[in-house]
Design a protein around this motif. Sequence first.
Motif, PDB file in Angstrom:
ATOM      1  N   GLU A  33     -16.958   2.436 -17.545  1.00 17.37           N
ATOM      2  CA  GLU A  33     -17.429   2.897 -16.254  1.00 17.37           C
ATOM      3  C   GLU A  33     -16.276   3.489 -15.444  1.00 17.37           C
ATOM      4  O   GLU A  33     -16.399   4.569 -14.875  1.00 17.37           O
ATOM      5  N   VAL A  34     -15.148   2.790 -15.393  1.00 18.58           N
ATOM      6  CA  VAL A  34     -14.015   3.313 -14.640  1.00 18.58           C
ATOM      7  C   VAL A  34     -13.517   4.620 -15.258  1.00 18.58           C
ATOM      8  O   VAL A  34     -13.240   5.581 -14.548  1.00 18.58           O
ATOM      9  N   LEU A  37     -15.786   7.385 -14.340  1.00 23.35           N
ATOM     10  CA  LEU A  37     -15.589   7.685 -12.915  1.00 23.35           C
ATOM     11  C   LEU A  37     -14.321   8.500 -12.715  1.00 23.35           C
ATOM     12  O   LEU A  37     -14.300   9.478 -11.969  1.00 23.35           O
ATOM     13  N   LEU A  38     -13.255   8.119 -13.404  1.00 18.19           N
ATOM     14  CA  LEU A  38     -11.986   8.841 -13.245  1.00 18.19           C
ATOM     15  C   LEU A  38     -12.120  10.288 -13.691  1.00 18.19           C
ATOM     16  O   LEU A  38     -11.560  11.193 -13.067  1.00 18.19           O
ATOM     17  N   GLU A  40     -14.752  12.091 -13.447  1.00 17.70           N
ATOM     18  CA  GLU A  40     -15.434  12.805 -12.355  1.00 17.70           C
ATOM     19  C   GLU A  40     -14.504  13.000 -11.158  1.00 17.70           C
ATOM     20  O   GLU A  40     -14.534  14.039 -10.497  1.00 17.70           O
ATOM     21  N   ILE A  41     -13.697  11.966 -10.876  1.00 17.09           N
ATOM     22  CA  ILE A  41     -12.777  12.059  -9.734  1.00 17.09           C
ATOM     23  C   ILE A  41     -11.741  13.156  -9.982  1.00 17.09           C
ATOM     24  O   ILE A  41     -11.364  13.895  -9.066  1.00 17.09           O
TER      25      ILE A  41
ATOM     26  N   ARG B 389     -10.084  -0.365  -7.308  1.00 11.99           N
ATOM     27  CA  ARG B 389     -10.525  -0.316  -8.701  1.00 11.99           C
ATOM     28  C   ARG B 389     -10.247   1.055  -9.322  1.00 11.99           C
ATOM     29  O   ARG B 389      -9.701   1.150 -10.425  1.00 11.99           O
ATOM     30  N   VAL B 390     -10.595   2.133  -8.600  1.00  8.11           N
ATOM     31  CA  VAL B 390     -10.351   3.461  -9.194  1.00  8.11           C
ATOM     32  C   VAL B 390      -8.871   3.844  -9.109  1.00  8.11           C
ATOM     33  O   VAL B 390      -8.346   4.517 -10.002  1.00  8.11           O
ATOM     34  N   MET B 394      -6.630   4.815 -12.323  1.00  6.67           N
ATOM     35  CA  MET B 394      -5.837   6.045 -12.447  1.00  6.67           C
ATOM     36  C   MET B 394      -4.367   5.729 -12.725  1.00  6.67           C
ATOM     37  O   MET B 394      -3.708   6.410 -13.526  1.00  6.67           O
ATOM     38  N   ARG B 397      -4.256   4.707 -16.413  1.00  4.25           N
ATOM     39  CA  ARG B 397      -4.519   5.813 -17.343  1.00  4.25           C
ATOM     40  C   ARG B 397      -3.358   6.811 -17.366  1.00  4.25           C
ATOM     41  O   ARG B 397      -2.921   7.277 -18.420  1.00  4.25           O
ATOM     42  N   VAL B 423     -14.667  11.236  -3.123  1.00  5.50           N
ATOM     43  CA  VAL B 423     -14.511  10.268  -4.201  1.00  5.50           C
ATOM     44  C   VAL B 423     -15.562   9.162  -4.059  1.00  5.50           C
ATOM     45  O   VAL B 423     -16.182   8.736  -5.039  1.00  5.50           O
ATOM     46  N   ARG B 426     -18.807  10.006  -5.590  1.00  8.09           N
ATOM     47  CA  ARG B 426     -18.873   9.913  -7.054  1.00  8.09           C
ATOM     48  C   ARG B 426     -19.278   8.493  -7.463  1.00  8.09           C
ATOM     49  O   ARG B 426     -20.083   8.300  -8.352  1.00  8.09           O
TER      50      ARG B 426
END
Lengths: 62, 525
Positions: A33-34, A37-38, A40-41, B389-390, B394, B397, B423, B426
């Motif tokens: 899920e993350v 989402l990333l 898309e972000i 969380r996002v 990031m 990643r 954001v 989304r």
Amino acid sequence: MSSQQFENRREPEPPEDEAPPAPPAPAAGSDTEVDSLLAEIDDVLETNAETFVRGFVQKGGQ
Amino acid sequence: MGIETEYGILAVHDPAANPMLLSAQVVTAYAAEGLAGGARARWDYSDEDPLCDARGWRLDRGAAHPSQLTDEWEQELAEADGWGITQRRRPAPTPEQGTVSNVILPNGARFYVDHAHPEYSGPEVTNPRDAVVWDRAGDEILLRSSRLLAQIPGMPEVALYKNNTDGKGASYGTHENYLMSRDVPFGDVVAMLTSFLVTRPVITGAGRVGLGQRGERPGFQLTQRADFLEAEVGLETTLRRPIVNTRDEPHADSERFRRLHVIVGDANLLEVSAYLKLGTTSLVLWLLEQVGVPVDIASLALADPVRAAHQVSHDLDLSQPLDLADGRTMTALQIQRVYAETVAAALEQQGQPDEITADVVRRWLDLLDRLATDPASCAREVEWLAKLRVLEGMRRRDGIDWDHPRLAALDLQWSDLRPERSVYRRLAAAGAVELLVTEEEVEHAIAHAPTDTRAYFRGECIRRFPDEVSSASWDAVVFDVAGERNLQRVPMPDPYRGTAEHVGELLRTHADAGSLLSALAGSAT
């Protein structure tokens, strides 16, 4: 909070009240899920983040 | 209760553009193009008193910072009748100005330019769920204003941000207002609220990339606003910002009511965070009105509330011990739990609470449990955790650290009102955050006021008589009816009157403003 905690996060129980149900979360694990989402972000973020952040200047308010 | 929000504003192709002009252009675009029949009604400042301090004095106007002077004064011709309608001399006609800086909307809100930001002050509502509905309506109104502006030849493309700092030292506010009984001494408000407001960001914080007012240190914190708090109690909102603000301007009968002006909060995109921000705070104030300051809560007094506010915001593990005045230490979660359990116990004694109150308490206790044991599970409800969380995703990643500009950009664009640049949107679209209100409710709230406060009378008058309402304020509507010698001012000192139940029938049976005013003047209140 470490990122490890997010990797292990569970999907919460749906809320018990009568609010309209949220769209179902992806069935796959939260990493997926993350990650999606990333992706898309990435499409949304300003391509030149540094210039954008530097140019974001506001006057003080209340 | 209600929420007022100052939005960040930026010209997309010209970051150096004058924000005051841009804000006026945004408001003007909506006033001219966004409302059926245009918007004539302007804000009426004659009832405002921003220098009145809840501790019992008024600041001398000469001593005030110019940014504290938010009122102007007008003369009134007193001539009361049944509803207390007064006559006011009609001002000489002034040439229509090119821009409008202040309008009242048919949903009962005020939309205006405050300093260098467009501000939306939502209508008075009676519960936290409605507060979220009309707050979301405000976001949509601002977005539509910017779209309308961009369609006008020669006008700039403007982006609006629902956040509270630029990360370079400037902060702008999202304020909550709570109607309270005048009977509660202000000292008790401070004693009851300080430790609560310092610790509630564990649930209500919107999250921020950067530490310090200028973001001078890399990192992440729970709130947008904590680093800008510099005093425990005070009148100011633009400098030396206090935890408890003392502006005593009730916009209502000052013998009966106090308006508590809470300035420490973050603007929330996450609906659950906003809902619990208003819901838990109003419950703490309810408890204060019921029983005063309970001993268990009095003992939570912090040794240094301003320092504690900074500590709470910087404590991502939710484990920081805060020094209490009596020498003990407690974490923010432990302090919140005392508030939640004390409120829950008091409610239990009162019998069955209404559905929304029960929901707020259930969620409050549940989130405090899960924040202590499994905080990541709260990322659908708690804004700072959703954002973290996002950001953490990031970072992991891309192998980047907190000083990377992409993370700062993500933080800013979290709150961009444009769906294609947001954001937050989304996450909402992917079902990664919980939503409480529907798009249909928001759409309705853009054009209609809540039915159960005086906002109903204000909004319906604007909606039904756009040409006859010449101005309005929180506690009055001023009519300019053709053929009448004077303007007529209808006072609304009681926020619980002017509801659909109270005046709905009158509004339905009187199709024009003149006959409505005659009926009001002839009726008992």
